[in-house]
Design a protein around this motif. Structure first.
Motif, PDB file in Angstrom:
ATOM      1  N   GLU A  60       0.832  -1.204   0.000  1.00  9.37           N
ATOM      2  CA  GLU A  60       0.000   0.000   0.000  1.00  9.37           C
ATOM      3  C   GLU A  60       0.870   1.258   0.000  1.00  9.37           C
ATOM      4  OE1 GLU A  60      -2.868   0.053   3.104  1.00  9.37           O
ATOM      5  OE2 GLU A  60      -3.677  -1.934   2.625  1.00  9.37           O
ATOM      6  N   GLN A  61       1.927   1.238   0.790  1.00  4.47           N
ATOM      7  CA  GLN A  61       2.814   2.406   0.860  1.00  4.47           C
ATOM      8  C   GLN A  61       3.520   2.640  -0.471  1.00  4.47           C
ATOM      9  OE1 GLN A  61       5.117   1.257   4.324  1.00  4.47           O
ATOM     10  NE2 GLN A  61       3.927   2.588   5.657  1.00  4.47           N
ATOM     11  N   ALA A  62       3.890   1.562  -1.152  1.00  2.00           N
ATOM     12  CA  ALA A  62       4.526   1.703  -2.466  1.00  2.00           C
ATOM     13  C   ALA A  62       3.579   2.389  -3.451  1.00  2.00           C
ATOM     14  CB  ALA A  62       4.952   0.335  -2.989  1.00  2.00           C
ATOM     15  N   ILE A  63       2.298   2.053  -3.374  1.00  7.73           N
ATOM     16  CA  ILE A  63       1.311   2.690  -4.244  1.00  7.73           C
ATOM     17  C   ILE A  63       1.184   4.170  -3.898  1.00  7.73           C
ATOM     18  CG2 ILE A  63      -1.132   2.746  -4.908  1.00  7.73           C
ATOM     19  CD1 ILE A  63      -1.185  -0.295  -4.387  1.00  7.73           C
ATOM     20  N   ARG A  64       1.153   4.484  -2.618  1.00  6.61           N
ATOM     21  CA  ARG A  64       1.014   5.882  -2.195  1.00  6.61           C
ATOM     22  C   ARG A  64       2.219   6.723  -2.626  1.00  6.61           C
ATOM     23  NH1 ARG A  64      -1.644   3.284   2.268  1.00  6.61           N
ATOM     24  NH2 ARG A  64      -3.794   4.048   2.367  1.00  6.61           N
ATOM     25  N   VAL A  65       3.402   6.142  -2.554  1.00  9.28           N
ATOM     26  CA  VAL A  65       4.612   6.865  -2.958  1.00  9.28           C
ATOM     27  C   VAL A  65       4.598   7.118  -4.463  1.00  9.28           C
ATOM     28  CG1 VAL A  65       7.114   6.670  -3.209  1.00  9.28           C
ATOM     29  CG2 VAL A  65       6.035   6.069  -1.036  1.00  9.28           C
ATOM     30  N   ALA A  66       4.187   6.107  -5.234  1.00  9.52           N
ATOM     31  CA  ALA A  66       4.196   6.232  -6.693  1.00  9.52           C
ATOM     32  C   ALA A  66       3.107   7.161  -7.203  1.00  9.52           C
ATOM     33  CB  ALA A  66       4.045   4.855  -7.337  1.00  9.52           C
ATOM     34  N   TYR A  67       2.001   7.260  -6.471  1.00  6.06           N
ATOM     35  CA  TYR A  67       0.851   8.053  -6.921  1.00  6.06           C
ATOM     36  C   TYR A  67       0.474   9.075  -5.855  1.00  6.06           C
ATOM     37  CZ  TYR A  67       0.632   4.339 -10.328  1.00  6.06           C
ATOM     38  OH  TYR A  67       0.962   3.452 -11.328  1.00  6.06           O
ATOM     39  N   LYS A  68       1.388  10.023  -5.668  1.00  2.00           N
ATOM     40  CA  LYS A  68       1.235  11.001  -4.583  1.00  2.00           C
ATOM     41  C   LYS A  68      -0.014  11.867  -4.731  1.00  2.00           C
ATOM     42  CE  LYS A  68       6.140  11.473  -3.352  1.00  2.00           C
ATOM     43  NZ  LYS A  68       6.729  10.541  -4.335  1.00  2.00           N
ATOM     44  N   GLY A  69      -0.432  12.149  -5.948  1.00  3.54           N
ATOM     45  CA  GLY A  69      -1.586  13.002  -6.151  1.00  3.54           C
ATOM     46  C   GLY A  69      -2.902  12.257  -6.181  1.00  3.54           C
ATOM     47  N   CYS A  70      -2.887  11.015  -5.735  1.00  2.00           N
ATOM     48  CA  CYS A  70      -4.051  10.151  -5.871  1.00  2.00           C
ATOM     49  C   CYS A  70      -4.451   9.613  -4.497  1.00  2.00           C
ATOM     50  CB  CYS A  70      -3.684   8.999  -6.814  1.00  2.00           C
ATOM     51  SG  CYS A  70      -4.987   7.826  -7.093  1.00  2.00           S
ATOM     52  N   LYS A  71      -5.740   9.566  -4.220  1.00  2.00           N
ATOM     53  CA  LYS A  71      -6.214   8.992  -2.971  1.00  2.00           C
ATOM     54  C   LYS A  71      -6.097   7.482  -3.047  1.00  2.00           C
ATOM     55  CE  LYS A  71     -10.238   8.916   0.125  1.00  2.00           C
ATOM     56  NZ  LYS A  71      -9.564   9.580   1.274  1.00  2.00           N
ATOM     57  N   VAL A  72      -5.505   6.859  -2.024  1.00  2.00           N
ATOM     58  CA  VAL A  72      -5.354   5.409  -1.971  1.00  2.00           C
ATOM     59  C   VAL A  72      -6.095   4.891  -0.742  1.00  2.00           C
ATOM     60  CG1 VAL A  72      -3.744   3.463  -1.823  1.00  2.00           C
ATOM     61  CG2 VAL A  72      -3.107   5.520  -3.113  1.00  2.00           C
ATOM     62  N   VAL A  73      -7.012   3.961  -0.951  1.00  2.00           N
ATOM     63  CA  VAL A  73      -7.783   3.399   0.155  1.00  2.00           C
ATOM     64  C   VAL A  73      -7.638   1.883   0.164  1.00  2.00           C
ATOM     65  CG1 VAL A  73      -9.425   5.299   0.121  1.00  2.00           C
ATOM     66  CG2 VAL A  73      -9.918   3.224  -1.185  1.00  2.00           C
ATOM     67  N   ARG A  74      -8.001   1.291   1.293  1.00  2.00           N
ATOM     68  CA  ARG A  74      -7.840  -0.150   1.506  1.00  2.00           C
ATOM     69  C   ARG A  74      -9.209  -0.819   1.518  1.00  2.00           C
ATOM     70  NH1 ARG A  74      -5.736   0.031   6.694  1.00  2.00           N
ATOM     71  NH2 ARG A  74      -3.833   0.674   5.629  1.00  2.00           N
ATOM     72  N   ALA A  75      -9.273  -2.051   0.977  1.00  2.00           N
ATOM     73  CA  ALA A  75     -10.490  -2.845   1.062  1.00  2.00           C
ATOM     74  C   ALA A  75     -10.119  -4.313   1.239  1.00  2.00           C
ATOM     75  CB  ALA A  75     -11.355  -2.666  -0.179  1.00  2.00           C
ATOM     76  N   TYR A  76     -10.903  -5.027   2.042  1.00  2.00           N
ATOM     77  CA  TYR A  76     -10.709  -6.468   2.249  1.00  2.00           C
ATOM     78  C   TYR A  76     -11.906  -7.218   1.672  1.00  2.00           C
ATOM     79  CZ  TYR A  76      -7.007  -5.620   5.777  1.00  2.00           C
ATOM     80  OH  TYR A  76      -5.865  -5.250   6.421  1.00  2.00           O
ATOM     81  N   THR A  77     -11.643  -8.326   1.010  1.00  2.00           N
ATOM     82  CA  THR A  77     -12.741  -9.119   0.454  1.00  2.00           C
ATOM     83  C   THR A  77     -13.384 -10.036   1.488  1.00  2.00           C
ATOM     84  OG1 THR A  77     -11.240 -10.879  -0.268  1.00  2.00           O
ATOM     85  CG2 THR A  77     -11.711  -9.107  -1.849  1.00  2.00           C
ATOM     86  N   SER A  78     -12.653 -10.401   2.540  1.00  2.00           N
ATOM     87  CA  SER A  78     -13.160 -11.355   3.524  1.00  2.00           C
ATOM     88  C   SER A  78     -14.095 -10.684   4.529  1.00  2.00           C
ATOM     89  CB  SER A  78     -12.007 -12.022   4.275  1.00  2.00           C
ATOM     90  OG  SER A  78     -12.495 -12.787   5.361  1.00  2.00           O
ATOM     91  N   THR A  79     -15.358 -11.120   4.529  1.00  2.00           N
ATOM     92  CA  THR A  79     -16.325 -10.598   5.496  1.00  2.00           C
ATOM     93  C   THR A  79     -15.930 -10.969   6.916  1.00  2.00           C
ATOM     94  OG1 THR A  79     -18.104 -10.799   3.870  1.00  2.00           O
ATOM     95  CG2 THR A  79     -18.759 -10.615   6.178  1.00  2.00           C
ATOM     96  N   LYS A  80     -15.459 -12.197   7.125  1.00  2.00           N
ATOM     97  CA  LYS A  80     -15.070 -12.647   8.459  1.00  2.00           C
ATOM     98  C   LYS A  80     -13.934 -11.806   9.029  1.00  2.00           C
ATOM     99  CE  LYS A  80     -16.517 -17.488   8.119  1.00  2.00           C
ATOM    100  NZ  LYS A  80     -16.064 -18.902   8.160  1.00  2.00           N
ATOM    101  N   ILE A  81     -12.961 -11.475   8.195  1.00  2.00           N
ATOM    102  CA  ILE A  81     -11.837 -10.681   8.673  1.00  2.00           C
ATOM    103  C   ILE A  81     -12.287  -9.259   8.986  1.00  2.00           C
ATOM    104  CG2 ILE A  81      -9.642  -9.624   7.977  1.00  2.00           C
ATOM    105  CD1 ILE A  81      -8.978 -12.233   6.544  1.00  2.00           C
ATOM    106  N   ARG A  82     -13.130  -8.679   8.141  1.00  2.00           N
ATOM    107  CA  ARG A  82     -13.630  -7.328   8.400  1.00  2.00           C
ATOM    108  C   ARG A  82     -14.420  -7.287   9.711  1.00  2.00           C
ATOM    109  NH1 ARG A  82     -15.391  -7.753   3.049  1.00  2.00           N
ATOM    110  NH2 ARG A  82     -17.565  -7.547   3.739  1.00  2.00           N
TER     111      ARG A  82
END
Length: 265
Positions: A26-48
């Motif tokens: 995730e941090q690598a994406i944020r560094v590469a795309y500084k002008g872009c909002k980066v958010v997280r999502a999990y597919t597993s309902t149990k983990i969420r």
């Protein structure tokens, strides 16, 4: 035009797994795309649900993340899966993205590819396993990478990777949990080559407890115990793949490929 990237993984319940394996990507994406909002999502309902109950932290599902971004005025959204292969979870994510693609004419919603998709991806990962990781030990040591199993036809990507590894290295091996190429087959192959030591490493982006037990538990029919029973010295490493530059570069390339006209960077 407001732009966003959703980094999608199955998710994890464990802080160690998150901070050492998911967060670096995730941090690598944020560094590469500084002008872009980066958010997280999990597919597993149990983990969420677990994270919400135990830590009072809310992590969105992919659909929830898309809806929130659309409501926030983001009209150019790339959904980037942090998956190894285009299996069941990828197909579900593909359907989710398709469901929201038609919400408006001015909305651009696209889906990136998993780590192993093109021949270029497979070649780069094979060379990383052989030359960047496996090279740390001598020629008498086997390097065995252990992946998750899947009953999906995406299991063919493991075989495509294995074929390239086999053509380039005699001491690098790949196996998966409860599927083919099996634990037993890789043990037999290592023993047949007369290799007396093996280093086991996860071929996973994030390494959960069940996967570690299958690979390295001191009891039961773990891969470690199968090797020890054959008289092979066994060493186990726990780190996933997310921290490697090659892995991060492939995912970043897939984000660019998801929108060829991207001006993020």
């Amino acid at each position: 035009m407001k732009r966003a990237i959703i980094a999608v993984s199955v998710g994890t319940k464990y802080e160690r797994e998150f901070t050492s394996e998911l967060l670096p990507m995730e941090q690598a994406i944020r560094v590469a795309y500084k002008g872009c909002k980066v958010v997280r999502a999990y597919t597993s309902t149990k983990i969420r649900e677990f994270i919400k109950e135990q830590y009072n932290i809310t992590v969105d599902s992919p659909a929830e993340a898309i809806i929130k971004l659309l409501r926030g005025g983001y009209s150019n959204i790339i959904v980037q899966p942090l998956f190894l292969v285009p299996g069941i979870e990828y197909e579900k994510l593909e359907q989710t993205v398709d469901d929201y693609k038609s919400v408006g004419r001015d909305i651009s919603l696209s889906l990136g590819k998993p780590l192993l998709y093109s021949e270029q991806d497979i070649h780069e990962i094979a060379m990383m396993l052989i030359h960047s990781i496996g090279v740390r030990h001598g020629s008498d040591t086997a390097n065995v990478f252990v992946g998750h199993s899947t009953m999906h036809n995406a299991n063919v990507f493991y075989y495509r990777l294995l074929k390239l590894i086999n053509s380039s290295s005699s001491t690098t091996f790949l196996t998966v949990i409860e599927n083919e190429p099996s634990f037993e087959s890789v043990v037999d192959e290592v023993v047949s080559k007369g290799l007396k030591k093996v280093v086991l490493r996860p071929f996973m982006l994030a390494v959960g407890g069940q996967a570690l037990n299958a690979m390295a538990a001191d009891t039961g029919r773990s891969l470690k115990n199968l090797f020890i029973a054959k008289g092979v010295e066994c060493e186990c490493e726990q780190a996933g793949l997310s921290g490697y530059d090659v892995v991060q570069e492939i995912f970043l390339r897939h984000i660019i490929e998801a929108e060829p006209s991207s001006a993020y960077v």
